[in-house]
Write a protein that holds these residues in place. Sequence first.
Motif, PDB file in Angstrom:
ATOM      1  N   PRO A 140      -7.201   0.788  -6.862  1.00  0.00           N
ATOM      2  CA  PRO A 140      -6.766  -0.181  -6.305  1.00  0.00           C
ATOM      3  C   PRO A 140      -5.276  -0.345  -6.751  1.00  0.00           C
ATOM      4  CG  PRO A 140      -8.733  -1.604  -7.288  1.00  0.00           C
ATOM      5  CD  PRO A 140      -8.761   0.003  -8.035  1.00  0.00           C
ATOM      6  N   ALA A 141      -4.348  -0.037  -7.423  1.00  0.00           N
ATOM      7  CA  ALA A 141      -3.561  -0.407  -8.815  1.00  0.00           C
ATOM      8  C   ALA A 141      -2.864   1.229  -8.045  1.00  0.00           C
ATOM      9  CB  ALA A 141      -3.360  -0.790  -9.960  1.00  0.00           C
ATOM     10  N   GLY A 142      -3.682   2.758  -7.955  1.00  0.00           N
ATOM     11  CA  GLY A 142      -2.808   3.647  -7.567  1.00  0.00           C
ATOM     12  C   GLY A 142      -2.923   2.889  -5.688  1.00  0.00           C
ATOM     13  N   SER A 160       0.821  -1.731  -0.026  1.00  0.00           N
ATOM     14  CA  SER A 160       0.293  -0.198   0.268  1.00  0.00           C
ATOM     15  C   SER A 160       0.922   1.516  -0.205  1.00  0.00           C
ATOM     16  CB  SER A 160      -0.618  -0.207   0.766  1.00  0.00           C
ATOM     17  OG  SER A 160      -0.280   0.403   2.405  1.00  0.00           O
ATOM     18  N   LEU A 161       0.270   2.328  -0.514  1.00  0.00           N
ATOM     19  CA  LEU A 161       1.411   3.506  -0.499  1.00  0.00           C
ATOM     20  C   LEU A 161       1.826   3.934   1.099  1.00  0.00           C
ATOM     21  CD1 LEU A 161      -1.791   6.029  -2.515  1.00  0.00           C
ATOM     22  CD2 LEU A 161       1.103   4.741  -3.056  1.00  0.00           C
ATOM     23  N   PHE A 173      -1.054   8.727  -4.951  1.00  0.00           N
ATOM     24  CA  PHE A 173      -1.551   8.408  -5.523  1.00  0.00           C
ATOM     25  C   PHE A 173      -2.684   8.606  -6.848  1.00  0.00           C
ATOM     26  CE2 PHE A 173      -6.204   8.456  -6.089  1.00  0.00           C
ATOM     27  CZ  PHE A 173      -6.650   7.178  -6.716  1.00  0.00           C
ATOM     28  N   VAL A 174      -2.088  10.421  -6.812  1.00  0.00           N
ATOM     29  CA  VAL A 174      -2.735  10.986  -8.608  1.00  0.00           C
ATOM     30  C   VAL A 174      -1.415  10.613  -9.273  1.00  0.00           C
ATOM     31  CG1 VAL A 174      -2.709  12.627 -10.088  1.00  0.00           C
ATOM     32  CG2 VAL A 174      -3.533  12.698  -7.638  1.00  0.00           C
ATOM     33  N   ASN A 175      -0.780  10.120  -9.243  1.00  0.00           N
ATOM     34  CA  ASN A 175       0.724   9.402 -10.256  1.00  0.00           C
ATOM     35  C   ASN A 175      -0.141   8.260 -10.935  1.00  0.00           C
ATOM     36  OD1 ASN A 175       3.044   9.560 -11.205  1.00  0.00           O
ATOM     37  ND2 ASN A 175       4.520   8.548  -9.831  1.00  0.00           N
ATOM     38  N   PHE A 176       0.560   7.429  -9.513  1.00  0.00           N
ATOM     39  CA  PHE A 176      -0.195   5.762  -9.419  1.00  0.00           C
ATOM     40  C   PHE A 176      -1.494   5.606 -10.318  1.00  0.00           C
ATOM     41  CE2 PHE A 176       2.863   5.164  -5.788  1.00  0.00           C
ATOM     42  CZ  PHE A 176       3.779   6.048  -6.282  1.00  0.00           C
ATOM     43  N   TYR A 177      -2.308   6.310  -9.858  1.00  0.00           N
ATOM     44  CA  TYR A 177      -3.410   6.026 -10.437  1.00  0.00           C
ATOM     45  C   TYR A 177      -3.057   6.300 -12.634  1.00  0.00           C
ATOM     46  CZ  TYR A 177      -7.634   7.040 -11.503  1.00  0.00           C
ATOM     47  OH  TYR A 177      -9.621   7.205 -12.870  1.00  0.00           O
ATOM     48  N   SER A 178      -2.682   7.341 -12.716  1.00  0.00           N
ATOM     49  CA  SER A 178      -3.091   7.730 -13.846  1.00  0.00           C
ATOM     50  C   SER A 178      -1.492   6.919 -14.724  1.00  0.00           C
ATOM     51  CB  SER A 178      -2.346   9.289 -14.122  1.00  0.00           C
ATOM     52  OG  SER A 178      -0.749   9.269 -13.239  1.00  0.00           O
ATOM     53  N   PHE A 204       0.147  22.067   7.137  1.00  0.00           N
ATOM     54  CA  PHE A 204      -1.435  22.755   7.079  1.00  0.00           C
ATOM     55  C   PHE A 204      -0.951  22.661   5.061  1.00  0.00           C
ATOM     56  CE2 PHE A 204      -2.294  25.228   3.349  1.00  0.00           C
ATOM     57  CZ  PHE A 204      -4.036  25.610   3.163  1.00  0.00           C
ATOM     58  N   TYR A 205       0.810  22.650   4.898  1.00  0.00           N
ATOM     59  CA  TYR A 205       1.431  22.100   4.240  1.00  0.00           C
ATOM     60  C   TYR A 205       1.685  20.492   3.766  1.00  0.00           C
ATOM     61  CZ  TYR A 205       0.964  27.602   3.065  1.00  0.00           C
ATOM     62  OH  TYR A 205       1.215  28.283   2.466  1.00  0.00           O
ATOM     63  N   ASN A 206       2.170  20.410   4.572  1.00  0.00           N
ATOM     64  CA  ASN A 206       3.059  19.021   5.171  1.00  0.00           C
ATOM     65  C   ASN A 206       2.040  17.944   5.936  1.00  0.00           C
ATOM     66  OD1 ASN A 206       5.437  19.553   3.659  1.00  0.00           O
ATOM     67  ND2 ASN A 206       5.640  21.175   5.595  1.00  0.00           N
ATOM     68  N   ASN A 207       1.441  17.481   5.464  1.00  0.00           N
ATOM     69  CA  ASN A 207       0.542  16.874   5.683  1.00  0.00           C
ATOM     70  C   ASN A 207       0.223  15.421   4.761  1.00  0.00           C
ATOM     71  OD1 ASN A 207      -1.641  16.564   4.072  1.00  0.00           O
ATOM     72  ND2 ASN A 207      -0.954  18.756   4.667  1.00  0.00           N
ATOM     73  N   LYS A 208      -0.143  14.190   5.536  1.00  0.00           N
ATOM     74  CA  LYS A 208       0.255  12.715   4.646  1.00  0.00           C
ATOM     75  C   LYS A 208      -1.425  12.959   3.713  1.00  0.00           C
ATOM     76  CE  LYS A 208       1.375   9.917   8.696  1.00  0.00           C
ATOM     77  NZ  LYS A 208       0.813   8.578   9.697  1.00  0.00           N
ATOM     78  N   LEU A 209      -2.450  13.765   4.135  1.00  0.00           N
ATOM     79  CA  LEU A 209      -3.426  13.181   3.093  1.00  0.00           C
ATOM     80  C   LEU A 209      -3.059  14.242   1.263  1.00  0.00           C
ATOM     81  CD1 LEU A 209      -6.200  13.211   2.174  1.00  0.00           C
ATOM     82  CD2 LEU A 209      -6.583  15.417   2.560  1.00  0.00           C
TER      83      LEU A 209
END
Length: 406
Positions: free
Chosen positions: A323-325, A212-213, A252-257, A240-245
């Motif tokens: 799921p792959a992302g 998992s990520l 996730f956006v990178n791996f999904y795309s 605010f700038y540096n968090n897990k989300l």
Amino acid sequence: GDEASIGYTAYSLLNTLHDQNGKFLPIAIDQFGDFRPAGYHYLDIPFVALLGLTEFAVRLPAALFGSLAVVAIYLLVFELFENRKIAGLSSILLAVLPWDVNISRASSESVIATFFVILGVYFYLKFVKRKAFSSLYLGLSSVLFIVSFFFYHAHRFFVPALFPFLFLISFFAFRKKKKKIIGGIVLFGVVLLGLSFFVLFGQGTGRASEVSLLSIPGGTTNLKQAMDEEGTLNPLINRFYNNKLIYYGRFFVNFYSQHLSGDFLFVNNGNPIRYRIPFTGNLYFVMLPFLILGFAFLLSQGLKEKKYHYLLPIVWLLIAPVPAGLTWEDLPNVIRASILIPALLIVTAFGFYEAVSLFKNKKIKTLIIVVSGLLLAHNFLYFCHNYYWRSKIHEPWHRSGAEKEL
């Protein structure tokens, strides 16, 4: 290695009712902490009993279900569009698709899980649209969805994620009565119960926790470094700038795309490297324009003409790479993203049918069909050449080295 493990576990279950670790009739097989769903191992038992402990016996179940999926996708597409030409074209494309041929011939559990998902959606649509035997269709749909969980991890995420959209699309499209709505809610509840069973009693989080990520190498270390580099910045602003989300969201956006990229779909067929076919994409280049057109046609007709069931392939296509992302290993991954295959084919077949229908002149229609058919034939022969000839010469140790000895 995975195939050898499947064959030996099937052989062990056949003779002792215990897996390779001595577990009695397990619902998950622990190879190295991954707790693979045990469905394929049980399915392979009769094949090992009849054919012996051979590569052929281990790979035959996936090949059979990959072939049966050609029929299953025909049934689903015809139920969805009530058009035999689109259904037939979807089946033809699946039969010759590099992605599906590749993994169907390599004992892939995802092929079998996808087969059950296709039929599960098919019987659900029949439940929504038909009056006779509706309870039977609802029961078959729930059983098929749950059986898919017994074969592959990714489908345990995909089915519950797809179902709310499947539920809304089908009932807005066909405007059925309260009884059907209640049946759909019951089905969703049964599916969630089935999922809970496999997660709780089948160590369903074992493999997920490995890839998992949140388990990405250096993940928390890099996030901490980013926070430290902010120096004396106010801690609340830092967070605010540096968090897990945000941090993991970018991954996730990178791996999904990556799983919807032109490179993965049409140029290089992805990872793991043992599934790599030289100079080959997962789809054929001739499919590209019709895939784009199909997406546009389905979206337009689904929204403007209120044919909401036309949106199902689009929703399927957008959810399938999730799921792959959510994983980091061996990306883009041909196995974890294989649930994409039905949606891609349905969208492409619909795009081809609608594109041809735009022309009233029969000669132009015939020309488009003939040219597309010739290009498909060329693409298929090129794939076969790469698969049967080049893959045995071009870095064969990733896939074909010492398999019989193993």
